[in-house]
Design a protein around this motif. Structure first.
Motif, PDB file in Angstrom:
ATOM      1  N   HIS A 169       0.764  -1.090   0.038  1.00  0.00           N
ATOM      2  CA  HIS A 169      -0.064  -0.024   0.048  1.00  0.00           C
ATOM      3  C   HIS A 169       0.983   1.188   0.170  1.00  0.00           C
ATOM      4  O   HIS A 169       1.834   1.343   0.938  1.00  0.00           O
ATOM      5  N   PHE A 170       0.701   2.133  -0.923  1.00  0.00           N
ATOM      6  CA  PHE A 170       1.133   3.611  -0.853  1.00  0.00           C
ATOM      7  C   PHE A 170       0.453   4.519  -1.390  1.00  0.00           C
ATOM      8  O   PHE A 170      -0.168   4.328  -2.509  1.00  0.00           O
ATOM      9  N   ASN A 171       0.441   5.665  -0.632  1.00  0.00           N
ATOM     10  CA  ASN A 171      -0.535   6.812  -1.198  1.00  0.00           C
ATOM     11  C   ASN A 171      -2.048   6.293  -1.695  1.00  0.00           C
ATOM     12  O   ASN A 171      -2.535   6.856  -2.612  1.00  0.00           O
ATOM     13  N   GLY A 172      -2.611   5.292  -0.700  1.00  0.00           N
ATOM     14  CA  GLY A 172      -4.046   4.993  -0.912  1.00  0.00           C
ATOM     15  C   GLY A 172      -4.172   3.912  -2.247  1.00  0.00           C
ATOM     16  O   GLY A 172      -5.412   3.648  -2.572  1.00  0.00           O
ATOM     17  N   ALA A 173      -3.116   3.381  -2.878  1.00  0.00           N
ATOM     18  CA  ALA A 173      -3.122   2.287  -3.706  1.00  0.00           C
ATOM     19  C   ALA A 173      -2.224   1.148  -3.598  1.00  0.00           C
ATOM     20  O   ALA A 173      -1.454   1.190  -2.633  1.00  0.00           O
ATOM     21  N   HIS A 175       0.397  -1.335  -5.028  1.00  0.00           N
ATOM     22  CA  HIS A 175       1.462  -1.542  -5.948  1.00  0.00           C
ATOM     23  C   HIS A 175       2.325  -2.549  -5.930  1.00  0.00           C
ATOM     24  O   HIS A 175       2.075  -3.363  -4.741  1.00  0.00           O
ATOM     25  N   GLN A 194       7.247   2.866 -11.587  1.00  0.00           N
ATOM     26  CA  GLN A 194       7.789   4.272 -11.167  1.00  0.00           C
ATOM     27  C   GLN A 194       9.183   4.352 -11.122  1.00  0.00           C
ATOM     28  O   GLN A 194      10.065   3.267 -10.891  1.00  0.00           O
ATOM     29  N   VAL A 198      10.977   4.609  -3.036  1.00  0.00           N
ATOM     30  CA  VAL A 198      10.135   5.186  -1.696  1.00  0.00           C
ATOM     31  C   VAL A 198      10.804   4.664  -0.551  1.00  0.00           C
ATOM     32  O   VAL A 198      11.131   3.444  -0.540  1.00  0.00           O
ATOM     33  N   LYS A 202       7.337   4.162   4.537  1.00  0.00           N
ATOM     34  CA  LYS A 202       6.188   4.895   3.910  1.00  0.00           C
ATOM     35  C   LYS A 202       5.300   3.623   3.304  1.00  0.00           C
ATOM     36  O   LYS A 202       4.217   4.049   2.860  1.00  0.00           O
ATOM     37  N   LEU A 203       5.867   2.369   3.319  1.00  0.00           N
ATOM     38  CA  LEU A 203       5.120   1.331   2.762  1.00  0.00           C
ATOM     39  C   LEU A 203       4.566   0.220   3.677  1.00  0.00           C
ATOM     40  O   LEU A 203       5.025   0.012   4.658  1.00  0.00           O
TER      41      LEU A 203
END
Length: 206
Positions: A169-173, A175, A194, A198, A202-203
């Motif tokens: 999960h990252f930034n609401g999506a 990946h 990408q 990151v 943050k994940l």
């Protein structure tokens, strides 16, 4: 110092990566000459570009790409690549296999900071003596190295365990992790599709 050595450290334990980096910097090698990865697949992708002269890797016995296979693949682009190995399971058979590949050492885990320091120092000194034409700068670096503080392997804060191919999960999506790299004291992840990395903190696993 011209063409200073590049080191690739590959180990699933962030603490081992961090201490190896600290140890090599204590020997006088710059941070940008040291690349750390958490798995052999990422190390191969990064290493083919980075082209290290010295590989310190876990054995990765159960991985699709073992530490020895990683060494063989990287040696295709860096024929003079030097090898050192780490493993929880050190057997006479593995010791013989490591020696057959010219490994400087096969160090049994868990090990102390002093044990790793002694093995790396011995390897660098042997390299300086045996390959003066290829790595003549090693002798000067080893002799001028500042002593590293006596320490145990650093305790790293708990972070989510993420491997290449895992969904995160990252930034609401959601990946897919493509590469996991430990560099300059932090672990970063490149997500599929990408270009940027990151920070691992943050994940979260999906």
């Amino acid at each position: 110092m011209r063409d200073p050595l590049k080191f690739l450290v590959v180990d699933p334990l962030a603490g081992v990566q961090a201490f190896a980096r600290q140890l090599l910097q204590g020997h006088g090698f710059a941070a940008d000459r040291i690349l750390c990865c958490a798995d052999s697949d990422t190390a191969l992708a990064q290493g083919l570009v980075f082209k290290p002269q010295f590989l310190i890797t876990d054995w990765f016995a159960k991985a699709p790409l073992t530490g020895l296979q990683l060494f063989q693949r990287l040696r295709e682009v860096q024929p003079a690549l030097q090898l050192s190995l780490l493993s929880f399971d050190v057997t006479p058979e593995r010791q013989l296999e490591a020696e057959a590949h010219g490994a400087h050492f096969l160090l049994k885990k868990p090990f102390t900071a002093e044990q790793l320091k002694a093995e790396v120092s011995r390897s660098l000194d042997a390299l300086a003596r045996s390959a003066p034409g290829l790595h003549s700068q090693v002798r000067d670096v080893v002799r001028s190295a500042r002593p590293t503080p006596r320490a145990q392997l650093p305790v790293m804060p708990p972070l989510p365990l993420i491997k290449p191919g895992d969904k995160v999960h990252f930034n609401g999506a959601v990946h897919v992790a493509q590469y996991v790299v430990h560099r300059s004291g932090e672990t970063v992840v490149q997500l599929k599709g990408q270009n940027s990395f990151v920070p691992l903190e943050k994940l979260q696993p999906a």
